[in-house]
Design an enzyme around this catalytic site. Structure first.
Site, PDB file in Angstrom:
ATOM      1  CE1 TYR A 133     -12.696  24.638  -3.001  1.00 28.77           C
ATOM      2  CE2 TYR A 133     -10.895  26.175  -3.389  1.00 28.77           C
ATOM      3  CZ  TYR A 133     -11.407  24.907  -3.450  1.00 28.77           C
ATOM      4  OH  TYR A 133     -10.641  23.888  -3.969  1.00 28.77           O
ATOM      5  CE  LYS A 161     -13.932  24.145  -6.234  1.00 25.41           C
ATOM      6  NZ  LYS A 161     -12.540  24.437  -6.668  1.00 25.41           N
TER       7      LYS A 161
END
EC number: 4.3.3.7
Length: 292
Positions: A133, A161
């Protein structure tokens, strides 16, 4: 493959800041009914920073129990301590999560090599699918595409992400990693374009309040129907913007309260949405059809 519309689920609290399990179950059921493809529990939007470790694990278990295997549950288990991230990831695995989402280490600002070693260590320590992320706007720590490429070759690391909102960056990441490595958007406003570049879904704040529309948007983008996906995105754009009128998740929790789905509860140092922001957010909700 975990793909499509993945809601970055809020964590409901009551007015005293206690976890509200009934509202959490209601939210999970809402997403199951409205076509959400996966649930991300205890991420940034889930106020992971103000949950203690026991609460963090409890929320994961409650979401898993409520979902009952119908869609994947992704647990936020990132930390700026590698040891703590391993412990949270182990707990998520034992709690039944299908995958984990691990934010780049914040505040201590490791080098690219430090980030590589951090994520590789977690992946080697816990056998569960792991999603990187990258959100430098919150962490002051930016994982560069070449580091993502290195990590894409590590077993158990399945995707990233990418929440910079930088489509050129996303394009470079997609081109660098193999076709089996999953690149997700973490920015609602640019998610359509990232998916049209080859991304596999969107980890979404907007999906909290407009799950069906976000599910339809992701499905259209991933099948290459750019016109349909962009049309939905144009309709949702006022909401994408208004949900960041103050720091996330302040606006989205207010919106869910306005919809009658959660009580008025948030933990300090976050505060409830400022009164001056109520009408702009309410207007965006009406424009997009989530509020009558």
């Amino acid at each position: 493959m975990i793909a499509g519309s993945m809601v970055a689920l809020v964590t409901p609290f009551d007015a005293q800041g206690r976890l509200d399990w009934d509202s959490l179950a209601k939210l999970v059921d809402f997403h199951l009914q409205e076509g959400t493809n996966a649930i991300v529990a205890v991420g940034t939007t889930g106020e992971s920073a103000t949950l203690d470790v026991e609460e963090h694990i409890q929320v994961i278990r409650r979401v898993v129990d409520q979902v009952k295997g119908r869609i994947p549950v992704i647990a936020g288990t990132g930390a700026n301590s590698t040891r703590e991230a391993v412990a949270l990831t182990e707990a998520a695995k034992s709690g039944g999560a299908d995958a984990c989402l691990l934010v780049t280490p914040y505040y201590n600002k490791p080098t690219q090599e430090g980030m590589y070693q951090h994520f590789r260590h977690i992946a080697e320590a816990v056998a569960i699918p792991q999603i990187l992320y990258n959100v430098p706007g919150r962490t002051s720590c930016d994982m560069l595409p070449e580091t993502v490429e290195r990590l894409s070759k590590v077993p158990n690391i399945i995707g990233i992400k990418e929440a910079t909102g930088d489509l050129q960056r996303a394009k470079e990441v997609i081109e660098r990693v193999g076709k089996d490595f999953l690149v997700y958007s973490g920015d609602d406003a640019t998610a359509v374009e990232l998916m049209l570049l080859g991304g596999k879904g969107n980890i979404s704040v907007t999906a909290n309040v407009a799950p069906r529309a976000m599910s339809d948007l992701c499905a259209a983008a991933m099948r290459g129907d750019a016109a349909a996906a962009r049309a939905i995105n144009d309709r949702l754009m006022p909401l994408h913007k208004a949900l960041f009128i103050e720091s996330n998740p302040i606006p989205v929790k207010w919106a869910l309260h306005e919809m009658g789905l959660i009580p008025e509860g948030i933990r300090l140092p976050l505060t409830w949405l400022s009164p001056r922001c109520h009408e702009p957010l309410r207007q965006a909700m009406r424009q997009t059809g989530v509020l009558a």
